[in-house]
Design a protein around this motif. Structure first.
Motif, PDB file in Angstrom:
ATOM      1  N   SER A   1       0.808  -1.220   0.000  1.00 30.78           N
ATOM      2  CA  SER A   1       0.000   0.000   0.000  1.00 30.78           C
ATOM      3  C   SER A   1       0.845   1.277   0.000  1.00 30.78           C
ATOM      4  CB  SER A   1      -0.952  -0.003   1.190  1.00 30.78           C
ATOM      5  OG  SER A   1      -0.225  -0.138   2.398  1.00 30.78           O
ATOM      6  N   ILE A   2       1.829   1.350   0.886  1.00 30.32           N
ATOM      7  CA  ILE A   2       2.698   2.532   0.965  1.00 30.32           C
ATOM      8  C   ILE A   2       4.148   2.042   0.980  1.00 30.32           C
ATOM      9  CG2 ILE A   2       3.347   4.575   2.290  1.00 30.32           C
ATOM     10  CD1 ILE A   2       0.542   4.466   3.562  1.00 30.32           C
ATOM     11  N   PRO A   3       4.847   2.155  -0.138  1.00 34.40           N
ATOM     12  CA  PRO A   3       6.237   1.684  -0.182  1.00 34.40           C
ATOM     13  C   PRO A   3       7.100   2.350   0.900  1.00 34.40           C
ATOM     14  CG  PRO A   3       5.445   2.195  -2.386  1.00 34.40           C
ATOM     15  CD  PRO A   3       4.400   2.683  -1.412  1.00 34.40           C
ATOM     16  N   LYS A   4       7.889   1.537   1.596  1.00 35.42           N
ATOM     17  CA  LYS A   4       8.807   2.019   2.644  1.00 35.42           C
ATOM     18  C   LYS A   4       8.067   2.826   3.722  1.00 35.42           C
ATOM     19  CE  LYS A   4      12.858   0.721   0.878  1.00 35.42           C
ATOM     20  NZ  LYS A   4      13.916   0.028   1.563  1.00 35.42           N
ATOM     21  N   LYS A   5       6.847   2.400   4.062  1.00 39.47           N
ATOM     22  CA  LYS A   5       6.009   3.187   4.977  1.00 39.47           C
ATOM     23  C   LYS A   5       6.672   3.439   6.324  1.00 39.47           C
ATOM     24  CE  LYS A   5       3.358  -0.728   6.663  1.00 39.47           C
ATOM     25  NZ  LYS A   5       2.086  -1.412   6.566  1.00 39.47           N
ATOM     26  N   ASN A   6       7.496   2.530   6.808  1.00 35.65           N
ATOM     27  CA  ASN A   6       8.138   2.721   8.108  1.00 35.65           C
ATOM     28  C   ASN A   6       9.183   3.832   8.091  1.00 35.65           C
ATOM     29  OD1 ASN A   6       6.853   0.606   9.758  1.00 35.65           O
ATOM     30  ND2 ASN A   6       7.756  -0.740   8.224  1.00 35.65           N
ATOM     31  N   LEU A   7       9.568   4.271   6.894  1.00 35.12           N
ATOM     32  CA  LEU A   7      10.553   5.348   6.752  1.00 35.12           C
ATOM     33  C   LEU A   7       9.943   6.669   6.286  1.00 35.12           C
ATOM     34  CD1 LEU A   7      13.389   3.244   5.104  1.00 35.12           C
ATOM     35  CD2 LEU A   7      13.238   3.993   7.487  1.00 35.12           C
ATOM     36  N   VAL A   8       8.638   6.678   6.034  1.00 34.71           N
ATOM     37  CA  VAL A   8       7.957   7.897   5.613  1.00 34.71           C
ATOM     38  C   VAL A   8       8.103   8.953   6.706  1.00 34.71           C
ATOM     39  CG1 VAL A   8       5.677   8.888   5.145  1.00 34.71           C
ATOM     40  CG2 VAL A   8       6.331   6.720   4.105  1.00 34.71           C
ATOM     41  N   GLN A   9       8.333  10.181   6.313  1.00 34.47           N
ATOM     42  CA  GLN A   9       8.478  11.274   7.279  1.00 34.47           C
ATOM     43  C   GLN A   9       7.147  11.537   7.985  1.00 34.47           C
ATOM     44  OE1 GLN A   9      11.440  13.254   8.080  1.00 34.47           O
ATOM     45  NE2 GLN A   9      12.203  11.334   7.227  1.00 34.47           N
ATOM     46  N   PHE A  10       7.222  11.631   9.307  1.00 39.56           N
ATOM     47  CA  PHE A  10       6.056  11.914  10.136  1.00 39.56           C
ATOM     48  C   PHE A  10       6.488  12.903  11.205  1.00 39.56           C
ATOM     49  CE2 PHE A  10       3.377  11.023  13.852  1.00 39.56           C
ATOM     50  CZ  PHE A  10       2.123  11.218  13.299  1.00 39.56           C
ATOM     51  N   LEU A  11       5.961  14.111  11.142  1.00 40.43           N
ATOM     52  CA  LEU A  11       6.339  15.175  12.076  1.00 40.43           C
ATOM     53  C   LEU A  11       7.855  15.373  12.122  1.00 40.43           C
ATOM     54  CD1 LEU A  11       3.836  14.426  14.989  1.00 40.43           C
ATOM     55  CD2 LEU A  11       3.612  16.141  13.172  1.00 40.43           C
ATOM     56  N   GLY A  12       8.472  15.322  10.939  1.00 36.38           N
ATOM     57  CA  GLY A  12       9.888  15.644  10.822  1.00 36.38           C
ATOM     58  C   GLY A  12      10.870  14.506  11.034  1.00 36.38           C
ATOM     59  N   GLU A  13      10.369  13.302  11.271  1.00 42.00           N
ATOM     60  CA  GLU A  13      11.257  12.142  11.468  1.00 42.00           C
ATOM     61  C   GLU A  13      10.665  10.927  10.764  1.00 42.00           C
ATOM     62  OE1 GLU A  13      13.276  12.504  15.731  1.00 42.00           O
ATOM     63  OE2 GLU A  13      11.103  12.453  15.846  1.00 42.00           O
ATOM     64  N   PRO A  14      11.505   9.923  10.492  1.00 43.68           N
ATOM     65  CA  PRO A  14      10.953   8.688   9.926  1.00 43.68           C
ATOM     66  C   PRO A  14       9.934   8.087  10.897  1.00 43.68           C
ATOM     67  CG  PRO A  14      13.350   8.689   9.825  1.00 43.68           C
ATOM     68  CD  PRO A  14      12.951   9.863  10.655  1.00 43.68           C
ATOM     69  N   LEU A  15       8.872   7.543  10.356  1.00 40.38           N
ATOM     70  CA  LEU A  15       7.797   6.982  11.178  1.00 40.38           C
ATOM     71  C   LEU A  15       8.331   6.042  12.255  1.00 40.38           C
ATOM     72  CD1 LEU A  15       4.736   6.792  11.604  1.00 40.38           C
ATOM     73  CD2 LEU A  15       4.705   4.969   9.902  1.00 40.38           C
ATOM     74  N   ILE A  16       9.244   5.165  11.906  1.00 37.53           N
ATOM     75  CA  ILE A  16       9.771   4.205  12.880  1.00 37.53           C
ATOM     76  C   ILE A  16      10.502   4.886  14.031  1.00 37.53           C
ATOM     77  CG2 ILE A  16      11.975   3.749  11.714  1.00 37.53           C
ATOM     78  CD1 ILE A  16      11.472   0.757  12.578  1.00 37.53           C
ATOM     79  N   ALA A  17      11.059   6.059  13.790  1.00 34.21           N
ATOM     80  CA  ALA A  17      11.792   6.774  14.844  1.00 34.21           C
ATOM     81  C   ALA A  17      10.885   7.119  16.017  1.00 34.21           C
ATOM     82  CB  ALA A  17      12.425   8.040  14.282  1.00 34.21           C
ATOM     83  N   LYS A  18       9.623   7.397  15.753  1.00 30.29           N
ATOM     84  CA  LYS A  18       8.688   7.754  16.828  1.00 30.29           C
ATOM     85  C   LYS A  18       8.581   6.625  17.845  1.00 30.29           C
ATOM     86  CE  LYS A  18       7.662  11.742  15.137  1.00 30.29           C
ATOM     87  NZ  LYS A  18       8.228  12.936  15.729  1.00 30.29           N
TER      88      LYS A  18
END
Length: 136
Positions: free
Chosen positions: A15-32
């Motif tokens: 559905s969303i390629p590389k979704k865990n690395l997509v930027q979310f509030l200025g950081e990669p999603l997984i970083a949160k």
């Protein structure tokens, strides 16, 4: 008490390629999820289970340990349970390490607060529970 967080993060997503690395509030999603785990007072280790080099590098950059997931539990049919079992079996066989409590954080659910994790762990321990799930 040994309390660990395991964050499953496959590289493939239809559905969303590389979704865990997509930027979310200025950081990669997984970083949160990594930072939430690292900021939780009672968690001793934060481990990302992945099959993806870029996710591994990002996880390590943000302070997590990485356990590489084999291909047979990394495809579209892969389950979080398989990733958890793999990490726990790897830790036991390579380090003779068996945690007392395992926290599963989904990288795709970043809207929790650090204190929510602390509160859940306290509730779990106070009630001598064998499992606890939180959802929103």
């Amino acid at each position: 008490m040994n309390i660990i967080t395991i964050i499953p993060a496959r590289g493939g997503s239809k559905s969303i390629p590389k979704k865990n690395l997509v930027q979310f509030l200025g950081e990669p999603l997984i970083a949160k999820s990594i930072l939430q785990s690292l900021n939780t007072k009672s968690i001793n280790r934060t481990i990302v289970s992945t099959d993806d080099t870029e996710i591994s590098e990002t996880a390590e950059k943000y302070g997590a340990e990485v356990i590489n997931r084999p291909d047979d539990i990394s495809g579209d049919e892969a389950t979080s349970e398989a990733a958890l079992k793999h990490v726990l079996n790897t830790l036991e066989s390579t380090e003779n390490y068996v945690p007392d409590i395992v926290i599963l954080l989904q990288a795709t659910s970043p809207l929790r607060k650090d204190k929510d994790i602390d509160n859940a762990i306290d509730l779990f321990i106070q009630n001598s529970a064998d499992s606890l799930i939180s959802g929103s």
